[in-house]
Design a protein around this motif. Structure first.
Motif, PDB file in Angstrom:
ATOM      1  N   GLY A  13       1.224   7.319  18.416  1.00 36.28           N
ATOM      2  CA  GLY A  13       2.341   7.211  19.349  1.00 36.28           C
ATOM      3  C   GLY A  13       3.595   7.933  18.893  1.00 36.28           C
ATOM      4  N   GLY A  14       3.665   8.302  17.623  1.00 37.01           N
ATOM      5  CA  GLY A  14       4.829   9.003  17.110  1.00 37.01           C
ATOM      6  C   GLY A  14       4.704  10.514  17.142  1.00 37.01           C
ATOM      7  N   ALA A  15       3.632  11.019  17.737  1.00 37.98           N
ATOM      8  CA  ALA A  15       3.383  12.461  17.717  1.00 37.98           C
ATOM      9  C   ALA A  15       4.514  13.251  18.365  1.00 37.98           C
ATOM     10  CB  ALA A  15       2.056  12.776  18.400  1.00 37.98           C
ATOM     11  N   ASP A  16       5.123  12.702  19.409  1.00 43.71           N
ATOM     12  CA  ASP A  16       6.162  13.438  20.138  1.00 43.71           C
ATOM     13  C   ASP A  16       7.579  12.967  19.809  1.00 43.71           C
ATOM     14  OD1 ASP A  16       4.190  14.915  21.477  1.00 43.71           O
ATOM     15  OD2 ASP A  16       3.949  13.342  22.986  1.00 43.71           O
ATOM     16  N   GLU A  17       7.717  12.053  18.853  1.00 42.05           N
ATOM     17  CA  GLU A  17       9.045  11.567  18.502  1.00 42.05           C
ATOM     18  C   GLU A  17       9.682  12.444  17.431  1.00 42.05           C
ATOM     19  OE1 GLU A  17       9.713   7.482  17.875  1.00 42.05           O
ATOM     20  OE2 GLU A  17       8.273   6.811  19.382  1.00 42.05           O
ATOM     21  N   SER A  18      10.998  12.455  17.415  1.00 39.18           N
ATOM     22  CA  SER A  18      11.712  13.293  16.453  1.00 39.18           C
ATOM     23  C   SER A  18      11.622  12.690  15.058  1.00 39.18           C
ATOM     24  CB  SER A  18      13.178  13.413  16.856  1.00 39.18           C
ATOM     25  OG  SER A  18      13.850  12.174  16.682  1.00 39.18           O
ATOM     26  N   PRO A  19      11.683  13.530  14.029  1.00 33.55           N
ATOM     27  CA  PRO A  19      11.680  13.003  12.656  1.00 33.55           C
ATOM     28  C   PRO A  19      12.804  12.010  12.427  1.00 33.55           C
ATOM     29  CG  PRO A  19      11.311  15.377  12.647  1.00 33.55           C
ATOM     30  CD  PRO A  19      11.661  15.004  14.061  1.00 33.55           C
ATOM     31  N   GLU A  20      13.973  12.255  13.031  1.00 34.21           N
ATOM     32  CA  GLU A  20      15.116  11.354  12.848  1.00 34.21           C
ATOM     33  C   GLU A  20      14.801   9.950  13.367  1.00 34.21           C
ATOM     34  OE1 GLU A  20      16.312  15.482  12.713  1.00 34.21           O
ATOM     35  OE2 GLU A  20      15.277  14.343  14.291  1.00 34.21           O
ATOM     36  N   ASP A  21      14.140   9.869  14.531  1.00 31.50           N
ATOM     37  CA  ASP A  21      13.800   8.567  15.097  1.00 31.50           C
ATOM     38  C   ASP A  21      12.763   7.843  14.240  1.00 31.50           C
ATOM     39  OD1 ASP A  21      15.567   8.903  17.164  1.00 31.50           O
ATOM     40  OD2 ASP A  21      14.054   9.544  18.618  1.00 31.50           O
ATOM     41  N   LEU A  22      11.794   8.586  13.727  1.00 26.11           N
ATOM     42  CA  LEU A  22      10.750   7.978  12.908  1.00 26.11           C
ATOM     43  C   LEU A  22      11.313   7.497  11.576  1.00 26.11           C
ATOM     44  CD1 LEU A  22       7.870  10.529  13.609  1.00 26.11           C
ATOM     45  CD2 LEU A  22       8.138   8.241  14.590  1.00 26.11           C
ATOM     46  N   VAL A  23      12.185   8.270  10.977  1.00 22.77           N
ATOM     47  CA  VAL A  23      12.805   7.860   9.718  1.00 22.77           C
ATOM     48  C   VAL A  23      13.705   6.642   9.949  1.00 22.77           C
ATOM     49  CG1 VAL A  23      14.426   8.549   7.914  1.00 22.77           C
ATOM     50  CG2 VAL A  23      12.645  10.136   8.660  1.00 22.77           C
ATOM     51  N   LEU A  42       0.853  -1.194   0.000  1.00 20.44           N
ATOM     52  CA  LEU A  42       0.000   0.000   0.000  1.00 20.44           C
ATOM     53  C   LEU A  42       0.885   1.238   0.000  1.00 20.44           C
ATOM     54  CD1 LEU A  42      -2.974   0.907   0.138  1.00 20.44           C
ATOM     55  CD2 LEU A  42      -2.737   1.004   2.628  1.00 20.44           C
ATOM     56  N   PRO A  43       1.247   1.746  -1.191  1.00 22.76           N
ATOM     57  CA  PRO A  43       2.169   2.886  -1.274  1.00 22.76           C
ATOM     58  C   PRO A  43       1.591   4.158  -0.658  1.00 22.76           C
ATOM     59  CG  PRO A  43       1.938   1.773  -3.403  1.00 22.76           C
ATOM     60  CD  PRO A  43       0.857   1.245  -2.504  1.00 22.76           C
ATOM     61  N   GLY A  44       2.490   5.071  -0.321  1.00 21.42           N
ATOM     62  CA  GLY A  44       2.088   6.362   0.209  1.00 21.42           C
ATOM     63  C   GLY A  44       2.543   6.555   1.642  1.00 21.42           C
ATOM     64  N   VAL A  45       2.526   7.802   2.090  1.00 22.03           N
ATOM     65  CA  VAL A  45       2.904   8.146   3.462  1.00 22.03           C
ATOM     66  C   VAL A  45       1.661   8.645   4.187  1.00 22.03           C
ATOM     67  CG1 VAL A  45       4.301   9.652   4.920  1.00 22.03           C
ATOM     68  CG2 VAL A  45       5.255   8.737   2.805  1.00 22.03           C
ATOM     69  N   GLY A  46       1.340   8.027   5.312  1.00 19.53           N
ATOM     70  CA  GLY A  46       0.193   8.434   6.120  1.00 19.53           C
ATOM     71  C   GLY A  46       0.637   8.857   7.502  1.00 19.53           C
ATOM     72  N   LEU A  47       0.076   9.945   7.997  1.00 16.18           N
ATOM     73  CA  LEU A  47       0.423  10.463   9.313  1.00 16.18           C
ATOM     74  C   LEU A  47      -0.827  10.583  10.169  1.00 16.18           C
ATOM     75  CD1 LEU A  47       2.826  13.393   8.312  1.00 16.18           C
ATOM     76  CD2 LEU A  47       3.437  11.035   8.861  1.00 16.18           C
ATOM     77  N   SER A  48      -0.730  10.168  11.423  1.00 15.33           N
ATOM     78  CA  SER A  48      -1.839  10.321  12.354  1.00 15.33           C
ATOM     79  C   SER A  48      -2.202  11.797  12.502  1.00 15.33           C
ATOM     80  CB  SER A  48      -1.458   9.739  13.725  1.00 15.33           C
ATOM     81  OG  SER A  48      -2.367  10.146  14.714  1.00 15.33           O
ATOM     82  N   SER A  49      -3.474  12.054  12.728  1.00 16.27           N
ATOM     83  CA  SER A  49      -3.925  13.435  12.946  1.00 16.27           C
ATOM     84  C   SER A  49      -3.340  14.019  14.226  1.00 16.27           C
ATOM     85  CB  SER A  49      -5.457  13.483  12.997  1.00 16.27           C
ATOM     86  OG  SER A  49      -5.947  12.655  14.047  1.00 16.27           O
ATOM     87  N   SER A  50      -2.782  13.159  15.086  1.00 11.50           N
ATOM     88  CA  SER A  50      -2.147  13.642  16.316  1.00 11.50           C
ATOM     89  C   SER A  50      -0.835  14.372  16.034  1.00 11.50           C
ATOM     90  CB  SER A  50      -1.874  12.474  17.275  1.00 11.50           C
ATOM     91  OG  SER A  50      -3.063  11.812  17.624  1.00 11.50           O
ATOM     92  N   ILE A  51      -0.274  14.148  14.859  1.00  8.30           N
ATOM     93  CA  ILE A  51       0.954  14.846  14.464  1.00  8.30           C
ATOM     94  C   ILE A  51       0.537  16.180  13.869  1.00  8.30           C
ATOM     95  CG2 ILE A  51       3.004  14.751  12.999  1.00  8.30           C
ATOM     96  CD1 ILE A  51       2.794  11.697  13.129  1.00  8.30           C
ATOM     97  N   ARG A  52       0.797  17.246  14.584  1.00  5.22           N
ATOM     98  CA  ARG A  52       0.260  18.553  14.210  1.00  5.22           C
ATOM     99  C   ARG A  52       1.345  19.471  13.664  1.00  5.22           C
ATOM    100  NH1 ARG A  52      -4.815  18.550  16.091  1.00  5.22           N
ATOM    101  NH2 ARG A  52      -5.334  17.184  17.839  1.00  5.22           N
ATOM    102  N   GLY A  53       0.880  20.515  12.998  1.00  2.00           N
ATOM    103  CA  GLY A  53       1.775  21.518  12.431  1.00  2.00           C
ATOM    104  C   GLY A  53       2.050  21.235  10.969  1.00  2.00           C
ATOM    105  N   LYS A  54       1.689  22.178  10.094  1.00  2.00           N
ATOM    106  CA  LYS A  54       1.871  21.963   8.657  1.00  2.00           C
ATOM    107  C   LYS A  54       3.331  21.724   8.303  1.00  2.00           C
ATOM    108  CE  LYS A  54      -2.179  24.438   6.909  1.00  2.00           C
ATOM    109  NZ  LYS A  54      -2.644  25.546   6.026  1.00  2.00           N
ATOM    110  N   ALA A  55       4.224  22.521   8.898  1.00  4.65           N
ATOM    111  CA  ALA A  55       5.643  22.385   8.569  1.00  4.65           C
ATOM    112  C   ALA A  55       6.178  21.029   9.024  1.00  4.65           C
ATOM    113  CB  ALA A  55       6.436  23.519   9.221  1.00  4.65           C
TER     114      ALA A  55
END
Length: 236
Positions: A150-160, A113-126
């Motif tokens: 659960g990833g709302a407060d994690e850094s982009p580096e950790d998620l990547v 299932l291609p594509g990137v999906g983000l929980s609505s808990s991850i806020r901020g357009k930037a």
């Protein structure tokens, strides 16, 4: 469903019982018999043994038995990679799917299932735009990735980094599938504790071999109510 913030595990000689709680309330229960461990989440190289066109389903051979498959059209004799999503009950076979999902904390890789999906808990357009761009650069276009609440407060580096680990897992599964002979496990069934960790990322299970915690948190009463012959409804 409310976000799980506590996991209580009771390990008895005959079964492992797992309670998931949110704000002190039991919202989900698992019971796994010692003689019949759960297969949920396991990934197998399977072979199609029968196609049931009238039902839109098929039977596939997996290690130790057979499973039902209904999320993909297949032909008899075909080899394919499947993941068990439901255990067998009584005479019913386990249920498997060809749409694999691999998780690492709040990050889920969806190869079909291609594509990137983000929980609505991850806020901020930037933040959302930056995270989507970083994940898109890490994961090939033919794969997909989802970041749960659960990833709302994690850094982009950790998620990547988690997405990168999942991609390596998937490539290892593909390599093993190319050289293996079905039926065989590519990722064997996980223990109940490991499965509970994956079900509620970031929450460490509290393991008790005496049953005290299971009773104190209300899980024993909740299980008794769930198994009762009579169930009380709000309207009487």
């Amino acid at each position: 469903m409310a976000r799980i913030d506590r996991i209580v595990v009771d390990r008895a000689p005959w079964a492992t019982r797992v309670a998931f709680l949110a704000s002190g309330e039991v919202i989900e229960l698992w019971v796994e018999g010692t003689d019949r461990p759960s297969l949920i989440g396991a990934v197998a190289l399977a072979r199609v043994t029968a196609v049931h066109r009238e039902l839109g389903a098929a039977t596939v051979a997996i290690p130790g038995g057979e499973a039902s498959l209904s999320d993909r059209s297949v032909v008899e004799g075909e080899r394919l990679v499947v993941q068990v999503v439901r255990d067998g009950v009584a005479a019913k076979r386990p249920v498997a799917r060809a749409g694999i999902e691999l998780s690492d904390g709040p990050v889920v890789l969806t190869p079909a299932l291609p594509g990137v999906g983000l929980s609505s808990s991850i806020r901020g357009k930037a933040r959302r735009a930056g995270l989507k761009a970083a994940l898109s650069a890490e994961v090939p276009a033919e794969c997909g990735v989802l970041v749960r609440a659960g990833g709302a407060d994690e850094s982009p580096e950790d998620l990547v980094a988690a997405a990168g680990r999942l991609l390596q897992r998937w490539r290892s599964i593909q390599d093993a599938a190319r050289t293996g002979e079905p039926p065989r496990w590519l990722e064997p069934p996980a223990s109940a504790i490991a499965a509970a960790r994956a079900h509620a990322p970031g929450v460490e299970p509290e393991v008790d071999d005496g049953g005290r915690l299971f009773e104190e948190c209300g899980a024993a009463d909740a299980l008794e109510s769930a198994l009762a012959r009579r169930v009380a409804l709000a309207d009487g």
